[in-house]
Design a protein around this motif. Structure first.
Motif, mmCIF file in Angstrom:
data_model
loop_
_atom_site.group_PDB
_atom_site.id
_atom_site.type_symbol
_atom_site.label_atom_id
_atom_site.label_comp_id
_atom_site.label_asym_id
_atom_site.label_seq_id
_atom_site.Cartn_x
_atom_site.Cartn_y
_atom_site.Cartn_z
ATOM 1 N N GLU A 82 111.731 -40.325 10.278
ATOM 2 C CA GLU A 82 110.994 -41.067 11.305
ATOM 3 C C GLU A 82 109.499 -40.805 11.208
ATOM 4 N N ASP A 83 109.116 -39.577 10.970
ATOM 5 C CA ASP A 83 107.702 -39.244 10.879
ATOM 6 C C ASP A 83 107.029 -40.035 9.767
ATOM 7 N N GLN A 146 97.348 -38.739 5.249
ATOM 8 C CA GLN A 146 97.745 -37.526 5.960
ATOM 9 C C GLN A 146 99.154 -37.091 5.559
ATOM 10 N N PRO A 147 99.437 -35.789 5.582
ATOM 11 C CA PRO A 147 100.768 -35.295 5.199
ATOM 12 C C PRO A 147 101.907 -35.889 6.010
ATOM 13 N N ALA A 148 101.635 -36.365 7.216
ATOM 14 C CA ALA A 148 102.693 -36.982 8.018
ATOM 15 C C ALA A 148 103.284 -38.206 7.331
ATOM 16 N N ALA A 149 102.494 -38.844 6.454
ATOM 17 C CA ALA A 149 103.006 -40.015 5.731
ATOM 18 C C ALA A 149 104.068 -39.614 4.723
ATOM 19 N N HIS A 150 103.875 -38.480 4.060
ATOM 20 C CA HIS A 150 104.863 -37.931 3.122
ATOM 21 C C HIS A 150 104.348 -36.591 2.621
ATOM 22 N N ALA A 154 101.588 -37.690 -4.279
ATOM 23 C CA ALA A 154 101.762 -38.838 -5.164
ATOM 24 C C ALA A 154 102.382 -40.014 -4.422
ATOM 25 N N VAL A 155 103.296 -39.731 -3.521
ATOM 26 C CA VAL A 155 103.895 -40.799 -2.717
ATOM 27 C C VAL A 155 102.855 -41.390 -1.776
ATOM 28 N N ARG A 156 102.035 -40.526 -1.186
ATOM 29 C CA ARG A 156 100.975 -41.027 -0.303
ATOM 30 C C ARG A 156 100.010 -41.913 -1.080
ATOM 31 N N CYS A 157 99.676 -41.512 -2.286
ATOM 32 C CA CYS A 157 98.785 -42.329 -3.128
ATOM 33 C C CYS A 157 99.423 -43.668 -3.464
ATOM 34 N N ALA A 158 100.732 -43.673 -3.712
ATOM 35 C CA ALA A 158 101.429 -44.926 -4.013
ATOM 36 C C ALA A 158 101.389 -45.870 -2.819
ATOM 37 N N LEU A 159 101.557 -45.325 -1.619
ATOM 38 C CA LEU A 159 101.460 -46.148 -0.412
ATOM 39 C C LEU A 159 100.053 -46.705 -0.239
ATOM 40 N N ILE A 160 99.058 -45.850 -0.436
ATOM 41 C CA ILE A 160 97.662 -46.278 -0.301
ATOM 42 C C ILE A 160 97.340 -47.382 -1.294
ATOM 43 N N ALA A 161 97.777 -47.215 -2.536
ATOM 44 C CA ALA A 161 97.511 -48.224 -3.563
ATOM 45 C C ALA A 161 98.190 -49.542 -3.214
ATOM 46 N N LYS A 162 99.428 -49.474 -2.730
ATOM 47 C CA LYS A 162 100.161 -50.693 -2.386
ATOM 48 C C LYS A 162 99.507 -51.422 -1.223
ATOM 49 N N PRO A 212 111.352 -48.146 0.244
ATOM 50 C CA PRO A 212 111.748 -47.619 -1.065
ATOM 51 C C PRO A 212 110.710 -46.697 -1.703
ATOM 52 N N ILE A 213 109.425 -46.906 -1.431
ATOM 53 C CA ILE A 213 108.414 -45.976 -1.952
ATOM 54 C C ILE A 213 108.601 -44.607 -1.305
ATOM 55 N N LEU A 214 108.747 -44.594 0.009
ATOM 56 C CA LEU A 214 108.924 -43.331 0.727
ATOM 57 C C LEU A 214 110.242 -42.653 0.361
ATOM 58 N N GLY A 215 111.255 -43.471 0.085
ATOM 59 C CA GLY A 215 112.575 -42.926 -0.200
ATOM 60 C C GLY A 215 112.860 -42.672 -1.661
#
Length: 313
Positions: A82-83, A146-150, A154-162, A212-215
């Motif tokens: 959830e976070d 922020q770490p709350a995103a993941h 690397a996952v946070r960077c993928a979200l930011i790029a997307k 799917p990026i987060l998971g």
């Protein structure tokens, strides 16, 4: 949520959630996202309080929160916490709200009504609205960093790029540019599809890929959700065009009849009302079929396009 219809079609796994169930699920996702945004948005401070107040006015002016619901629903397929999904949902809703604030400005669509309330530049002023939109856009990327995103950078960077891609010239901004040029252009079917895919569909694509990026899902699973998002985006846009063509401003919460007044070509103007309605049903069915491999866990996503078909806002 009152502008959404309350029915849903049967699914390959048995049935979709009823319209009431979907509305309740969307309401929960909305409340969860608003609580997260309340914590993330700075309270108005002494010298810069006006722009912060304007940003909060725009964010908390209402809305269906479709994008957070898509983030939550796509995340549910991959066991995302959830976070994590809330952080992504808050970020994309900030980007979406910034786009609405700027879209309503006199130099763009020059609208005075949004979600049944005065637009941000009317409530405050044009310069403040411009800065409030900028503030929401930049805050969204801070939120994803922020770490709350993941936990994994690397996952946070993928979200930011997307999200950057979805909001940039190859996404929402490119679509807005095409939309501004539309009244003076001879856009045909392909150009209108491109405009809508960029202006509206790109953010929906981010929402459906956030899960799917987060998971840590496979590229094949991401591709299925991208295809779903493309169909869903067209369902949303055609239903939005139907509201503009035949809707009521009071129910819609915004000015209607703008496309015809500005001479913009839409799928409705090209296909006609009956063919456009048939197309939106076809797209909803196609979107639902994209998710066959995900089983009943994807039923909220399957049901959502059908809820949009006859919406009034």
């Amino acid at each position: 949520m009152t502008g959404l219809v309350s029915s849903a079609a049967p699914s390959s796994s048995g049935r979709y959630p009823s319209g009431r169930e979907l509305l309740e699920a969307m309401g929960l996702a909305s409340r969860q996202t608003e609580q997260r945004m309340e914590a993330l948005l700075p309270a108005p401070a002494r010298y810069i309080g006006r722009v912060q107040e304007a940003a909060r006015y725009a964010v908390f002016a209402g809305g269906k929160r479709l994008r957070p619901f898509l983030v939550k629903s796509s995340s549910a397929l991959f066991g995302v916490s959830e976070d994590n999904w809330l952080q992504a949902a808050a970020a994309v809703e900030m980007v979406h709200t910034y786009s609405l604030v700027h879209d309503d400005l006199p130099c763009m669509d020059d609208d005075t009504l949004r979600r049944g309330k005065p637009t941000t530049h009317v409530q405050f002023d044009e310069a403040t609205a411009l800065l409030a939109g900028d503030a929401l856009l930049t805050l969204a990327f801070e939120v994803l960093s922020q770490p709350a995103a993941h936990a994994d950078p690397a996952v946070r960077c993928a979200l930011i790029a997307k999200l950057a891609q979805a909001g940039g010239t190859l996404g929402m901004i490119g679509g807005q540019m095409m939309d501004m040029e539309a009244p003076n252009s001879d856009f045909g079917y392909d150009e209108i599809l491109t405009l809508q895919k960029l202006k509206t569909g790109a953010l929906f694509e981010f929402c459906c890929e956030a899960g799917p990026i987060l998971g840590g899902a496979s590229e094949a699973e991401r591709a299925l959700l991208r295809d779903y998002a493309a169909d869903f985006g067209l369902v949303f846009q055609i239903s939005d065009d139907l509201i503009d063509a035949i809707g009521d401003s009071g129910k819609a919460g915004k000015t209607v009849g703008k496309d015809e007044a500005q001479g913009k070509a839409t799928l409705i103007s090209l296909l006609g009302l009956d063919a456009a309605r048939a197309k939106v049903v076809e797209l909803a069915e196609q979107a639902a079929a994209r998710l066959d491999g995900f089983g009943s866990a994807a039923d909220p996503l399957r049901g959502l396009p059908f809820m949009l078909i006859d919406r009034e806002s």
